[in-house]
Motif scaffolding. Structure first.
Motif, short mmCIF file in Angstrom:
data_model
loop_
_atom_site.label_atom_id
_atom_site.label_comp_id
_atom_site.label_asym_id
_atom_site.label_seq_id
_atom_site.Cartn_x
_atom_site.Cartn_y
_atom_site.Cartn_z
N ARG A 194 44.79 32.52 42.96
CA ARG A 194 45.33 32.01 44.24
C ARG A 194 46.95 33.76 43.79
O ARG A 194 47.45 32.96 42.84
CB ARG A 194 46.25 30.78 44.78
N TYR A 195 46.71 34.43 44.33
CA TYR A 195 48.08 34.89 44.67
C TYR A 195 49.49 34.91 44.53
O TYR A 195 49.55 34.53 45.94
CB TYR A 195 48.49 36.39 45.19
N ARG B 74 43.17 36.23 46.71
CA ARG B 74 43.03 35.92 45.03
C ARG B 74 43.25 37.29 44.03
O ARG B 74 42.69 38.76 44.92
CB ARG B 74 41.11 35.81 44.40
N LYS C 216 45.21 33.16 53.08
CA LYS C 216 45.27 32.09 52.11
C LYS C 216 44.32 31.57 51.84
O LYS C 216 44.23 31.06 50.40
CB LYS C 216 45.44 30.87 52.90
N GLU C 217 43.42 32.63 51.04
CA GLU C 217 42.08 32.38 50.66
C GLU C 217 42.63 34.56 49.06
O GLU C 217 41.04 34.26 48.88
CB GLU C 217 41.09 33.11 51.18
#
Length: 430
Positions: free
Chosen positions: A208-209, A275, A272-273
């Motif tokens: 997760r960034y 990466r 939220k996703e």
């Protein structure tokens, strides 16, 4: 025995006796009453102004768009008088031109001004005199339209006209505004296949960034469900407090985008996703499609600044650019990065499948002790310190670049006494 002294009482003075006495203080001097002035007939005076306007212009005042404020006021007064039968009767003696009836008397004034249309005004007057204006008020618009005194007339722009106020511009995300098909996507396709294979096999991983991860040229990420690749980065933009530069991004759906670094990181945080692909130390080098990364260049200055004269013999700038070097130095005379002077290209190195920004950073770090440490004054009067100029022999700079490109730089160190590169001593046999 008590004796009472009798006093002779004086007779009381009459009013005549009192007024007959001398009025030393002038208390009885009363000025005679002044005759009352004739009351001012305001309506008559206003109608006189209307008659004077007609005699000057040959027409009744008009409440038109092109009329000035004084004419509009006279027109509204005339309209108000026409709708009041009592005032019309009272002013009939002054109405020598038939203004109250809306019909002009043909005379010397009317003959000189033939443009006055009597029929239109007569129809307007008849309609106004036969309609009860109170019945016409059905909304706020009717109230604002019945402005006899012109209180709602504004020659200047009204308060709802925004002037000298910058309009708020809502910027669209870079990926929406500028995304376009990538014309040479075939060169990048093997990179995406390699990353996808590595993710499936566990060689690479996704995280997760977060801001601390950052980005460099050669990194991969997933934004809004699409994998992207950071192909190159432009020069740092000085107007931002934090690091920001224009990145060239390529996506596995065949599109590309020139996006700001900060826009990319913020977009990944909002997603939220979002990466980042963790590649470790592995370098992706597709055998059939070498990807140009940019140019590392070495420049010499042509500046005549006296402060630079002691260093000029071995003074060089090392930098990188994604495009042509000639284009990068086109405006060197006004760019503090180039000492605000013309420059001469010493040599350039085109790099493939590597992070040119990282290469530049390694060269600068290796030559840190040879960095030019002076303060210069720009043409705008402000002071600045050049950070990409080094006072060292050209041979040393070229040797550092070659050792970085062939991967052997870790076997050497800089001798700050001689300004030369020397091999590191091995610990074998110690």
């Amino acid at each position: 025995m008590i004796l009472l002294r009798s006093h002779q009482l004086k007779p009381k003075a009459s009013l005549e006796d009192i007024f007959a006495e001398d009025d030393v203080l002038g208390l009885l001097d009363v000025a005679p009453l002044k005759p009352r002035s004739v009351p001012v007939d305001l309506v008559s005076n206003q109608f006189g102004d209307i008659v004077a306007f007609f005699e000057q212009h040959g027409r009744a005042p008009q409440n038109s768009y092109s009329a000035d404020m004084s004419e509009k006021l006279l027109a509204r007064r005339l309209q108000a008088i026409r709708t009041d039968p009592d005032q019309c009767r009272a002013l009939s003696g002054q109405d020598i031109h038939g203004l109250l009836a809306g019909i002009e008397v043909v005379g010397s004034v009317a003959e000189k001004h033939e443009q006055y249309h009597a029929k239109d005004v007569a129809a307007e007057a008849v309609n106004a005199s036969t309609v009860d204006t109170s019945e016409l008020v059905t909304s706020l618009d009717d109230i604002f339209a019945d402005d006899d005194l012109g209180l709602l007339d504004f020659d200047a722009p009204d308060i709802f006209s925004m002037q000298h106020v910058p309009r708020e511009k809502k910027a669209l995300p870079d990926e929406i505004a500028q995304r376009q098909p990538c014309p040479d996507f075939a060169r990048f396709a093997p990179l995406f296949e390699t990353v996808k294979t590595g993710l499936q096999g566990g060689a690479f991983s996704l995280v997760r960034y977060r801001n601390e991860h950052g980005f460099q040229v050669g990194d991969f990420f997933i934004l809004n469900g699409v994998m992207g690749y950071v192909h190159s980065a432009g020069a740092r933009l000085d107007q931002y407090e934090r690091y920001n530069a224009r990145l060239h991004l390529v996506f596995d759906n065949g599109t590309e985008l020139h996006m700001l670094y900060q826009s990319l990181t913020q977009g990944l945080i909002r997603d939220k996703e979002g990466r980042k692909v963790m590649l470790g130390d592995k370098l992706l080098l597709p055998n059939d499609a070498p990807i140009p990364s940019g140019f590392v260049y070495v420049l010499a200055t042509k500046s005549t600044d006296p402060i630079l004269m002691p260093f000029k013999q071995h003074l060089y700038k090392i930098g990188f650019t994604e495009g042509a070097v000639e284009e990068r130095i086109k405006h060197a005379e006004i760019d503090k990065t180039f000492l605000q002077a013309p420059v001469r290209i010493i040599t350039t190195f085109q790099c493939f499948n590597m992070n040119t920004h990282k290469l530049e950073t390694l060269v600068h770090g290796f030559l840190a002790k040879q960095r030019l440490d002076i303060t210069l004054k720009g043409v705008d009067g402000t002071s600045y310190a050049p950070r990409e100029w080094f006072h060292t022999p050209l041979a040393t700079i070229l040797e550092v670049i070659h050792h970085i490109l062939d991967g052997t730089i870790s076997h050497y160190r800089m001798d700050n006494t001689t300004g030369k590169i020397v091999a590191k001593k091995t610990t074998e046999g110690a």
